[in-house]
Scaffold this active site. Structure first.
Site, PDB file in Angstrom:
ATOM      1  N   GLY A  74      37.257  38.975  45.586  1.00 37.35           N
ATOM      2  CA  GLY A  74      38.124  38.164  46.616  1.00 37.35           C
ATOM      3  C   GLY A  74      39.287  38.728  46.788  1.00 37.35           C
ATOM      4  O   GLY A  74      39.780  38.889  48.048  1.00 37.35           O
ATOM      5  N   ASN A 155      40.801  26.111  45.223  1.00 39.88           N
ATOM      6  CA  ASN A 155      40.387  26.703  43.883  1.00 39.88           C
ATOM      7  C   ASN A 155      41.161  25.508  42.906  1.00 39.88           C
ATOM      8  O   ASN A 155      40.676  25.231  41.950  1.00 39.88           O
ATOM      9  CB  ASN A 155      40.719  27.793  43.677  1.00 39.88           C
ATOM     10  CG  ASN A 155      42.204  28.407  43.972  1.00 39.88           C
ATOM     11  OD1 ASN A 155      42.681  28.159  45.187  1.00 39.88           O
ATOM     12  ND2 ASN A 155      42.871  28.872  43.034  1.00 39.88           N
ATOM     13  N   GLN A 183      35.786  29.894  46.973  1.00 41.61           N
ATOM     14  CA  GLN A 183      35.426  28.802  45.942  1.00 41.61           C
ATOM     15  C   GLN A 183      34.247  28.004  46.561  1.00 41.61           C
ATOM     16  O   GLN A 183      33.676  26.671  46.093  1.00 41.61           O
ATOM     17  CB  GLN A 183      36.646  27.857  45.821  1.00 41.61           C
ATOM     18  CG  GLN A 183      37.576  28.325  44.739  1.00 41.61           C
ATOM     19  CD  GLN A 183      37.170  28.592  43.293  1.00 41.61           C
ATOM     20  OE1 GLN A 183      36.549  27.979  43.117  1.00 41.61           O
ATOM     21  NE2 GLN A 183      37.959  29.606  42.701  1.00 41.61           N
ATOM     22  N   SER A 203      33.504  35.843  46.689  1.00 39.54           N
ATOM     23  CA  SER A 203      33.635  37.021  45.496  1.00 39.54           C
ATOM     24  C   SER A 203      32.538  36.398  44.455  1.00 39.54           C
ATOM     25  O   SER A 203      32.366  35.307  44.238  1.00 39.54           O
ATOM     26  CB  SER A 203      34.940  36.465  44.646  1.00 39.54           C
ATOM     27  OG  SER A 203      35.037  36.833  43.527  1.00 39.54           O
ATOM     28  N   GLY A 204      31.801  37.397  44.042  1.00 43.97           N
ATOM     29  CA  GLY A 204      30.643  37.177  43.473  1.00 43.97           C
ATOM     30  C   GLY A 204      30.687  36.333  42.184  1.00 43.97           C
ATOM     31  O   GLY A 204      29.802  35.507  41.750  1.00 43.97           O
ATOM     32  N   HIS A 205      31.810  36.553  41.294  1.00 50.47           N
ATOM     33  CA  HIS A 205      31.873  35.632  39.962  1.00 50.47           C
ATOM     34  C   HIS A 205      32.228  34.287  39.988  1.00 50.47           C
ATOM     35  O   HIS A 205      31.910  33.777  38.801  1.00 50.47           O
ATOM     36  CB  HIS A 205      32.850  36.715  38.841  1.00 50.47           C
ATOM     37  CG  HIS A 205      34.339  36.367  39.414  1.00 50.47           C
ATOM     38  ND1 HIS A 205      35.060  35.455  38.539  1.00 50.47           N
ATOM     39  CD2 HIS A 205      35.327  36.902  40.217  1.00 50.47           C
ATOM     40  CE1 HIS A 205      36.090  35.348  39.006  1.00 50.47           C
ATOM     41  NE2 HIS A 205      36.574  36.241  40.166  1.00 50.47           N
ATOM     42  N   THR A 241      32.033  55.461  46.262  1.00 49.26           N
ATOM     43  CA  THR A 241      30.719  55.119  45.830  1.00 49.26           C
ATOM     44  C   THR A 241      30.391  53.690  45.348  1.00 49.26           C
ATOM     45  O   THR A 241      30.922  53.224  44.489  1.00 49.26           O
ATOM     46  CB  THR A 241      30.223  56.159  44.589  1.00 49.26           C
ATOM     47  OG1 THR A 241      30.616  57.666  44.845  1.00 49.26           O
ATOM     48  CG2 THR A 241      28.846  56.189  44.202  1.00 49.26           C
ATOM     49  N   CYS A 328      44.592  32.511  37.458  1.00 48.81           N
ATOM     50  CA  CYS A 328      45.470  33.771  37.460  1.00 48.81           C
ATOM     51  C   CYS A 328      46.827  33.481  37.207  1.00 48.81           C
ATOM     52  O   CYS A 328      47.578  34.364  36.940  1.00 48.81           O
ATOM     53  CB  CYS A 328      45.431  34.210  39.197  1.00 48.81           C
ATOM     54  SG  CYS A 328      43.628  34.042  39.511  1.00 48.81           S
TER      55      CYS A 328
HETATM   56  N1  PLP Z   1      40.621  33.206  46.442  1.00 46.11           N
HETATM   57  C1  PLP Z   1      40.323  32.130  45.891  1.00 46.11           C
HETATM   58  C2  PLP Z   1      40.388  30.829  46.343  1.00 46.11           C
HETATM   59  C3  PLP Z   1      40.142  32.134  44.392  1.00 46.11           C
HETATM   60  O1  PLP Z   1      39.941  31.048  43.785  1.00 46.11           O
HETATM   61  C4  PLP Z   1      40.078  33.507  43.969  1.00 46.11           C
HETATM   62  C5  PLP Z   1      39.949  33.686  42.262  1.00 46.11           C
HETATM   63  O2  PLP Z   1      40.192  32.642  41.457  1.00 46.11           O
HETATM   64  C6  PLP Z   1      40.438  34.492  44.522  1.00 46.11           C
HETATM   65  C7  PLP Z   1      40.526  34.474  46.020  1.00 46.11           C
HETATM   66  C8  PLP Z   1      40.291  36.159  43.685  1.00 46.11           C
HETATM   67  O3  PLP Z   1      38.816  36.416  43.659  1.00 46.11           O
HETATM   68  P1  PLP Z   1      38.645  37.598  42.701  1.00 46.11           P
HETATM   69  O4  PLP Z   1      38.820  36.892  41.337  1.00 46.11           O
HETATM   70  O5  PLP Z   1      37.420  37.957  42.878  1.00 46.11           O
HETATM   71  O6  PLP Z   1      39.498  38.780  42.867  1.00 46.11           O
END
Ligand code: PLP
Length: 392
Positions: A74, A155, A183, A203-205, A241, A328
């Protein structure tokens, strides 16, 4: 004696890699390890896996009129969309960008870096419920607006924004539109074509793929400068790669998330509502954000006269994992910029608690949280001079 369980209720921070996704990825770590850019036949399986993954992702978000580029997640996709469009559009004299005060830092800080390079940034104010309206966007658009970037869903407070309507306005006014849908994936139906989206971040996770893999969708015909420079991978737009196992896992996870939205929303909303109902029986609790347009798994509340961090530590001792803001920014003592942006006083922003549930949670998880949260709050308040002052 306490029966200690493990209740993970922080799925907006990250999710478990699902067994299905893990299984899909495995061969590309071992037997099929070839560099997908090599021309010998051994590399064909890896190359085909990437192109299959791109097709799956394209189908999941209806991206047939554009390109899906795989990225590291993300943060990279948001940075790329914003700085890439800004650089390309500034050549036409467009140096104004519109976004919101409630974006993730991967958007806000990318904008901050552009500001230092002479771009003008308008950050829209959210209302007390966290909402941003299409009308606000329309009023902020100027002749020199290069890009509008509004997240699909927040988020922290789970607000889902009116993306299709904002996109329609941008299209009408000839302004590019990016949305950070990190999200939203799996909780709303994402259709870049019908929702007038020019660039989209995933974002995959956040939906059972590993950390460190994501994508940026870019509609055909959009000029986008590179974020990084190198070889010819991803049509030369995102060199390096390719991470073949993660790309295959990402596409499987996107596909599952997109095809199971209805079941997920129904199941998770029920859990969320039960948990919220229980939390609201605790005195001095306020819901943050709107209940109308909200991600199905999100609960964000403020508890008067106590610190969110203290609640988190006490929950942790019971094996319950939640959050007091975005992952974060935890570790910093500043209150959440989102909660401040929707007008919460510092004290209530500090007392915030976020539970984010998904389809892997159960009603037993909810009952376990509700067994332990009220006495934790009570204990902390018994020690709180602020609570005593309130006559609690
Ligand atoms: N954008 C939003 C709304 C998010 O909640 C997050 C991560 O919490 C990100 C971007 C960042 O994604 P990544 O953790 O894959 O860098």
């Amino acid at each position: 004696m306490d029966k200690k369980r493990f209740v993970y209720a922080d799925n907006a921070a990250t999710t478990r890699v699902s067994d299905k996704v893990f299984a899909i990825m495995q061969p590309y770590f071992s037997n099929e390890f070839a560099n997908p850019n090599s021309i010998y036949s051994f590399a064909h399986t890896a190359r085909n896996a990437i192109e299959d993954a791109r097709r799956k992702t394209t189908d999941a978000i209806n991206a047939k009129n554009g390109n899906v580029y795989f990225t590291s997640g993300g943060t990279e996709s948001d940075n790329w969309a914003i700085t890439g469009v800004a650089a390309a559009e500034s050549r036409k004299g467009k140096k104004h960008i519109i976004s919101t005060k409630v974006e993730h830092y991967s958007v806000l800080n990318a904008l901050e870096s552009l500001k230092k390079q002479g771009f003008e940034i308008t950050l829209l104010e959210a209302d007390a419920e966290g909402m941003i309206t299409p009308d606000q966007v329309e009023k902020a658009i100027r002749e020199d607006t290069a890009l509008v970037s509004v997240m699909y869903a927040n988020n922290e407070i789970g607000t889902i924004y009116p993306i299709a309507d904002i996109g329609a306005i941008c299209r009408k006014r000839n302004v590019l539109f990016h949305t950070d849908a990190v999200q939203a994936m799996g909780c709303v139906k994402i259709d870049v074509e019908n929702q007038n989206i020019d660039l989209l971040t995933l974002s995959g996770h956040k939906f059972h793929a590993p950390k460190g893999i994501g994508c940026l969708y870019v509609r055909k015909g959009i000029a986008l400068n590179n974020l990084i420079h190198g070889g010819g991978q991803e049509k030369g737009k995102r060199p390096g790669t390719e991470n073949v196992p993660y790309i295959t896992g990402f596409a499987e996870a996107v596909s599952i998330a997109a095809n199971t939205v209805n079941e997920r929303v129904e199941y998770v909303t029920n859990l969320r509502d039960k948990l919220l109902e229980g939390i609201l029986t605790i005195p001095g609790v306020k819901i943050n954000g709107t209940m109308k347009q909200r991600l199905c798994g999100n609960i964000n509340v403020s508890l008067e006269a106590i610190e969110g961090e203290s609640i988190l530590l006490a929950l942790d001792m019971k094996g319950i994992f939640a959050s007091s803001g975005s992952a974060c920014t935890s570790g910093s003592l500043d209150p959440s910029h989102v909660l401040l942006a929707i007008g919460l006083p510092h004290a209530l922003a500090h007392g915030s608690l976020r539970f984010t549930l998904n389809e892997e949670n159960t009603m037993e998880d909810v009952e376990y949280i509700l067994e332990h949260l009220p006495p934790i709050v009570q204990n902390l308040r018994n020690m709180s001079p602020l609570w005593r002052e309130k006559g609690g």
